[in-house]
Design a protein around this motif. Structure first.
Motif, short mmCIF file in Angstrom:
data_model
loop_
_atom_site.label_atom_id
_atom_site.label_comp_id
_atom_site.label_asym_id
_atom_site.label_seq_id
_atom_site.Cartn_x
_atom_site.Cartn_y
_atom_site.Cartn_z
N GLY A 30 11.24 96.14 -5.17
CA GLY A 30 11.31 95.68 -6.62
C GLY A 30 12.17 94.62 -6.57
O GLY A 30 12.30 93.62 -5.76
N GLN A 31 13.01 94.20 -7.68
CA GLN A 31 13.87 93.03 -7.77
C GLN A 31 14.69 92.60 -6.95
O GLN A 31 15.30 93.90 -6.38
N LYS A 32 14.80 91.66 -6.16
CA LYS A 32 15.63 91.26 -5.27
C LYS A 32 15.24 91.51 -3.77
O LYS A 32 15.75 90.96 -2.82
N ASP A 33 14.22 92.25 -3.66
CA ASP A 33 13.36 92.42 -2.36
C ASP A 33 12.53 91.36 -2.03
O ASP A 33 12.44 90.55 -2.76
N PHE A 34 12.61 91.04 -0.75
CA PHE A 34 11.70 89.93 -0.09
C PHE A 34 10.71 90.38 0.78
O PHE A 34 10.79 91.46 1.41
N VAL A 35 9.81 89.60 0.98
CA VAL A 35 8.70 90.03 1.85
C VAL A 35 8.19 88.60 2.50
O VAL A 35 8.05 87.59 1.95
N GLY A 36 7.26 88.55 3.81
CA GLY A 36 6.51 87.81 3.91
C GLY A 36 7.34 86.59 5.24
O GLY A 36 6.56 85.91 6.02
N GLU A 37 8.61 87.29 5.68
CA GLU A 37 9.54 86.46 6.45
C GLU A 37 8.77 86.77 7.90
O GLU A 37 8.95 85.77 8.96
N MET A 38 8.10 87.85 8.55
CA MET A 38 7.98 88.22 9.73
C MET A 38 6.70 87.12 10.30
O MET A 38 6.70 86.58 11.37
N SER A 39 5.68 86.84 9.27
CA SER A 39 4.51 85.94 9.69
C SER A 39 5.26 84.47 10.18
O SER A 39 4.78 83.78 10.98
N LEU A 40 6.10 84.13 9.17
CA LEU A 40 6.67 82.72 9.13
C LEU A 40 7.47 82.59 10.39
O LEU A 40 7.42 81.57 11.07
N MET A 41 8.35 83.68 10.70
CA MET A 41 9.40 83.45 11.67
C MET A 41 8.73 83.24 13.06
O MET A 41 9.06 82.80 14.09
N PHE A 42 7.57 84.00 13.34
CA PHE A 42 7.09 84.45 14.69
C PHE A 42 5.21 83.97 14.57
O PHE A 42 4.89 83.88 15.78
N ASN A 43 5.11 83.22 13.76
CA ASN A 43 3.80 82.63 13.60
C ASN A 43 2.65 83.70 14.10
O ASN A 43 1.82 83.33 14.83
N GLN A 44 2.87 84.82 13.39
CA GLN A 44 2.09 85.86 13.90
C GLN A 44 1.20 86.35 12.54
O GLN A 44 1.60 86.00 11.40
N PRO A 45 0.03 87.18 12.68
CA PRO A 45 -0.50 87.82 11.62
C PRO A 45 0.43 88.78 10.65
O PRO A 45 1.19 89.29 11.43
N CYS A 46 0.23 88.66 9.51
CA CYS A 46 1.18 89.76 8.71
C CYS A 46 0.84 91.16 9.17
O CYS A 46 -0.44 91.47 9.61
N VAL A 47 1.71 92.18 9.20
CA VAL A 47 1.64 93.52 9.69
C VAL A 47 1.35 94.53 8.61
O VAL A 47 1.03 95.54 8.82
N ALA A 48 1.42 93.81 7.19
CA ALA A 48 1.00 94.84 6.25
C ALA A 48 0.45 94.02 4.98
O ALA A 48 0.44 92.72 5.00
N THR A 49 0.01 94.82 4.20
CA THR A 49 -0.59 94.24 2.78
C THR A 49 0.50 94.30 1.73
O THR A 49 0.98 95.61 1.54
N VAL A 50 0.85 93.37 0.83
CA VAL A 50 1.61 93.67 -0.16
C VAL A 50 0.95 93.19 -1.54
O VAL A 50 0.30 92.13 -1.75
N THR A 51 0.91 94.17 -2.51
CA THR A 51 -0.01 94.09 -3.61
C THR A 51 0.88 94.32 -5.01
O THR A 51 1.91 95.14 -4.92
N ALA A 52 0.76 93.74 -5.94
CA ALA A 52 1.24 93.89 -7.12
C ALA A 52 0.99 95.09 -7.93
O ALA A 52 -0.17 95.22 -7.88
N MET A 53 2.35 95.77 -8.23
CA MET A 53 1.99 96.94 -9.29
C MET A 53 2.18 96.56 -10.56
O MET A 53 3.47 96.78 -11.18
N GLY A 54 1.33 95.97 -11.38
CA GLY A 54 1.54 95.42 -12.66
C GLY A 54 2.06 93.95 -12.61
O GLY A 54 2.02 93.24 -11.43
N PRO A 55 2.41 93.11 -13.52
CA PRO A 55 2.80 91.92 -13.36
C PRO A 55 4.01 91.76 -12.66
O PRO A 55 5.15 92.54 -12.74
N VAL A 56 4.10 90.67 -11.73
CA VAL A 56 5.20 90.47 -10.86
C VAL A 56 5.75 88.92 -11.06
O VAL A 56 4.76 88.14 -10.90
N GLN A 57 6.84 88.76 -11.20
CA GLN A 57 7.51 87.12 -10.94
C GLN A 57 8.12 87.26 -9.75
O GLN A 57 9.02 88.01 -9.54
#
Length: 286
Positions: free
Chosen positions: A225-252
């Motif tokens: 939810g609000q203030k949580d973050f995702v996507g750091e692992m792939s960028l830090m280690f230049n490796q494939p993403c370990v999970a799928t992140v999907t919107a549950m309704g509109p997301v900003q």
């Protein structure tokens, strides 16, 4: 070495405006340097041309002070080559404390120009350093409005994001400079397991679910939810993403692209590395 904020360090034409007659190779270096800096990426071609013509080059030896805390600021700087250390003194710590170091593409000196206040830190060359400088008038005319608007938009939000709460005000402002807004509709996939991510996201509003493939089925790991973050692992280690992140309704969200994330990683690396433990106990697909 001249005092960096001396008026003699910015060449001026007869009309009083800064100018530079850079040879092609130097101009190419300047363009490459500015395109790696967050503040300049959103400028129009016309605005960049004004900046290119106004910037001047300076070199410093290891140990030289480029700007000094409490001095009046006349110029803004972008590092072309070398490493600089940033020192701050305070009532609690009268002896200057090293806060961070800056490398090529990093910039400093904008706070005094934006707010008309004395320099907030001392920046010294840790190695031999080459910098590009921009005078106060051009900085305020080209960059000030854009920079202040963006910092005001995100400053308060970032203060309340746990990931950023232990950073200094200056580090948060630097991150604010790089953030870009984005949105997702219900069921939009922001990050797909197995792909190489290109952005780091912080959720401003809405919820997203994190799922991972396990024995042919999708297992839900978390709801963000609000203030949580995702996507750091792939960028830090230049490796494939370990999970799928999907919107549950509109997301900003707000996001950092790969280049900005790597450039700003230093202050966040320890915190992000601790968060990796969240994934350590997750069973992997056999």
């Amino acid at each position: 070495v001249l005092d960096a904020d001396s008026p003699h360090t910015s060449p001026r034409a007869a009309n009083g405006k800064p100018h530079s007659a850079l040879p092609p190779q130097a101009r190419e270096r300047l363009q490459k340097c500015l395109m790696s800096n967050i503040l300049f990426r959103a400028l129009s071609t016309e605005a960049l041309e004004v900046v290119y013509d106004a910037m001047f080059e300076r070199s410093y030896q290891s140990g030289d002070s480029i700007i000094r805390q409490h001095d009046e600021g006349d110029n803004f700087y972008v590092i072309d080559s070398g490493i600089c250390n940033v020192f701050v003194e305070s009532e609690d710590h009268p002896e200057p404390m090293m806060m961070t170091n800056l490398g090529p593409g990093s910039s400093f000196g904008e706070l005094a120009l934006m707010y008309g206040t004395p320099r907030a830190a001392t920046v010294k060359a840790a190695t031999d350093v080459n910098v590009w400088g921009l005078d106060r008038d051009t900085f305020r005319r080209i960059l000030l409005r854009q920079t202040i608007r963006k910092r005001r938009m995100y400053e308060d939000f970032l203060k309340h994001v746990p990931l950023f709460e232990h950073l200094t005000d200056y580090e948060r402002l630097t991150i604010a400079d790089a953030l870009e807004p984005c949105s997702f509709k219900d069921q939009d996939v922001a990050i797909k397991e197995g792909s190489y991510g290109d952005s780091f996201y912080v959720i401003v509003s809405g919820t997203m679910k994190v799922t991972q493939s396990h024995n042919g089925t999708q297992m839900e790991l978390n709801v963000l939810g609000q203030k949580d973050f995702v996507g750091e692992m792939s960028l830090m280690f230049n490796q494939p993403c370990v999970a799928t992140v999907t919107a549950m309704g509109p997301v900003q969200c707000v996001k950092l692209d790969r280049n900005s994330f790597i450039q700003l990683l230093g202050p966040l690396e320890e915190i992000l590395t601790r968060n990796m433990k969240t994934y350590a106990s997750v069973p992997k697909e056999s």
